[in-house]
Design a protein around this motif. Structure first.
Motif, PDB file in Angstrom:
ATOM      1  N   UNK A  77       0.716  -1.311   0.109  1.00 44.87           N
ATOM      2  CA  UNK A  77       0.079  -0.171  -0.053  1.00 44.87           C
ATOM      3  C   UNK A  77       0.847   1.122   0.058  1.00 44.87           C
ATOM      4  N   UNK A  78       2.223   1.199   0.021  1.00 43.12           N
ATOM      5  CA  UNK A  78       3.007   2.192  -0.215  1.00 43.12           C
ATOM      6  C   UNK A  78       3.284   3.003  -1.708  1.00 43.12           C
ATOM      7  N   UNK A  79       2.802   1.949  -2.553  1.00 45.32           N
ATOM      8  CA  UNK A  79       3.102   2.351  -4.185  1.00 45.32           C
ATOM      9  C   UNK A  79       2.461   3.706  -4.422  1.00 45.32           C
ATOM     10  N   UNK A  80       3.026   4.645  -5.103  1.00 48.15           N
ATOM     11  CA  UNK A  80       2.593   6.129  -5.294  1.00 48.15           C
ATOM     12  C   UNK A  80       2.931   7.051  -4.336  1.00 48.15           C
ATOM     13  N   UNK A  81       3.943   6.860  -3.191  1.00 44.62           N
ATOM     14  CA  UNK A  81       4.406   7.803  -2.442  1.00 44.62           C
ATOM     15  C   UNK A  81       6.095   7.777  -2.472  1.00 44.62           C
ATOM     16  N   UNK A  82       6.449   8.991  -2.597  1.00 43.86           N
ATOM     17  CA  UNK A  82       7.816   9.274  -2.981  1.00 43.86           C
ATOM     18  C   UNK A  82       8.684   8.707  -2.027  1.00 43.86           C
ATOM     19  N   UNK A  83       9.872   8.021  -2.207  1.00 45.36           N
ATOM     20  CA  UNK A  83      10.602   7.450  -1.494  1.00 45.36           C
ATOM     21  C   UNK A  83      11.430   8.715  -0.756  1.00 45.36           C
ATOM     22  N   UNK A  84      11.537   9.630  -1.189  1.00 44.29           N
ATOM     23  CA  UNK A  84      12.469  10.823  -0.679  1.00 44.29           C
ATOM     24  C   UNK A  84      11.525  11.572   0.341  1.00 44.29           C
ATOM     25  N   UNK A  85      10.490  12.315  -0.173  1.00 45.66           N
ATOM     26  CA  UNK A  85       9.675  13.250   0.646  1.00 45.66           C
ATOM     27  C   UNK A  85       8.376  12.675   1.095  1.00 45.66           C
ATOM     28  N   UNK A 101       1.300   5.302 -13.947  1.00 42.14           N
ATOM     29  CA  UNK A 101       0.791   4.729 -15.297  1.00 42.14           C
ATOM     30  C   UNK A 101       1.818   4.541 -16.399  1.00 42.14           C
ATOM     31  N   UNK A 102       2.348   5.813 -16.387  1.00 41.53           N
ATOM     32  CA  UNK A 102       3.398   5.867 -17.455  1.00 41.53           C
ATOM     33  C   UNK A 102       4.897   5.219 -17.331  1.00 41.53           C
ATOM     34  N   UNK A 103       5.175   5.421 -16.109  1.00 41.91           N
ATOM     35  CA  UNK A 103       6.372   4.704 -15.506  1.00 41.91           C
ATOM     36  C   UNK A 103       6.221   3.939 -14.330  1.00 41.91           C
ATOM     37  N   UNK A 104       5.718   2.706 -14.329  1.00 39.12           N
ATOM     38  CA  UNK A 104       5.210   2.128 -13.008  1.00 39.12           C
ATOM     39  C   UNK A 104       6.191   1.852 -12.144  1.00 39.12           C
ATOM     40  N   UNK A 105       7.554   1.769 -12.521  1.00 39.65           N
ATOM     41  CA  UNK A 105       8.912   1.669 -11.333  1.00 39.65           C
ATOM     42  C   UNK A 105       9.249   3.192 -10.670  1.00 39.65           C
ATOM     43  N   UNK A 106       8.515   3.998 -11.008  1.00 41.97           N
ATOM     44  CA  UNK A 106       8.960   5.278 -10.562  1.00 41.97           C
ATOM     45  C   UNK A 106       8.714   5.093  -8.909  1.00 41.97           C
ATOM     46  N   UNK A 107       9.753   5.821  -8.357  1.00 37.27           N
ATOM     47  CA  UNK A 107       9.968   5.892  -6.822  1.00 37.27           C
ATOM     48  C   UNK A 107      10.152   7.178  -6.336  1.00 37.27           C
ATOM     49  N   UNK A 108      10.277   8.387  -7.135  1.00 38.37           N
ATOM     50  CA  UNK A 108      10.492   9.669  -6.792  1.00 38.37           C
ATOM     51  C   UNK A 108       9.213  10.621  -7.503  1.00 38.37           C
ATOM     52  N   UNK A 109       8.853  11.433  -6.684  1.00 34.64           N
ATOM     53  CA  UNK A 109       7.950  12.433  -7.309  1.00 34.64           C
ATOM     54  C   UNK A 109       8.666  13.519  -8.428  1.00 34.64           C
ATOM     55  N   UNK A 110       7.896  14.073  -9.192  1.00 32.73           N
ATOM     56  CA  UNK A 110       8.651  14.769 -10.270  1.00 32.73           C
ATOM     57  C   UNK A 110       9.868  15.629  -9.724  1.00 32.73           C
TER      58      UNK A 110
END
Length: 153
Positions: free
Chosen positions: A116-124, A134-143
């Protein structure tokens, strides 16, 4: 405990299920919450990617084994042949390393989906953004964090 959909961090409680509900996944303000179908589509896509990447790693391993077997000490090879073989081997090693890293990222995205942590930035801790995932499902950081990382690195 389920975090707010537009919250900054999420925690899985002690009774966390194998798959967290889509409603627990972070979204940016103004985005529609994840539906179960969208979360399952992301999960299925990540699983398919993992399977494809594993096949690439296996093929790369076989290619490397063949290159190592064929290098055979370079008897009869001129310098150009030896150099070409070395470059090809290094290229295959690099591709294999990249594939292993992509597999690690894909598997980690699946874990985050389940927790349930998918979608939260690992940094902030802010939401990454549903459209970005949805475009890049492995993203771990916000823009914002990704841009800061790229400027530093």
């Amino acid at each position: 405990m389920v975090a707010k959909k537009t919250g900054t961090a999420q925690e899985a409680g002690p009774g966390a299920q194998a798959h967290a509900g889509a409603e627990a996944l972070a979204v940016r303000p103004g985005e529609d919450p994840w539906t179960e179908a969208e979360a399952e589509e992301a999960r299925a896509g990540l699983r398919a990617d993992a399977e494809r990447i594993r096949a690439e790693i296996d093929a790369s391993g076989q290619a490397l084994a063949g290159l190592m077997r064929d290098s055979g000490g370079g008897a009869g090879d001129d310098e150009a042949d030896t150099g070409t073989k070395n470059i090809t081997r290094e290229h295959e090693l690099s591709l294999a390393a990249n594939a292993r890293e992509m597999l690690r990222q894909t598997e980690q995205a699946l874990v985050r989906l389940d927790e349930g942590t998918y979608g939260s930035c690992e940094n902030c801790g802010n939401p990454i953004g549903k459209a970005r995932l949805q475009a890049f499902p492995r993203a771990t950081l916000c823009v914002d964090c990704k841009q800061k990382q790229e400027r530093r690195g």
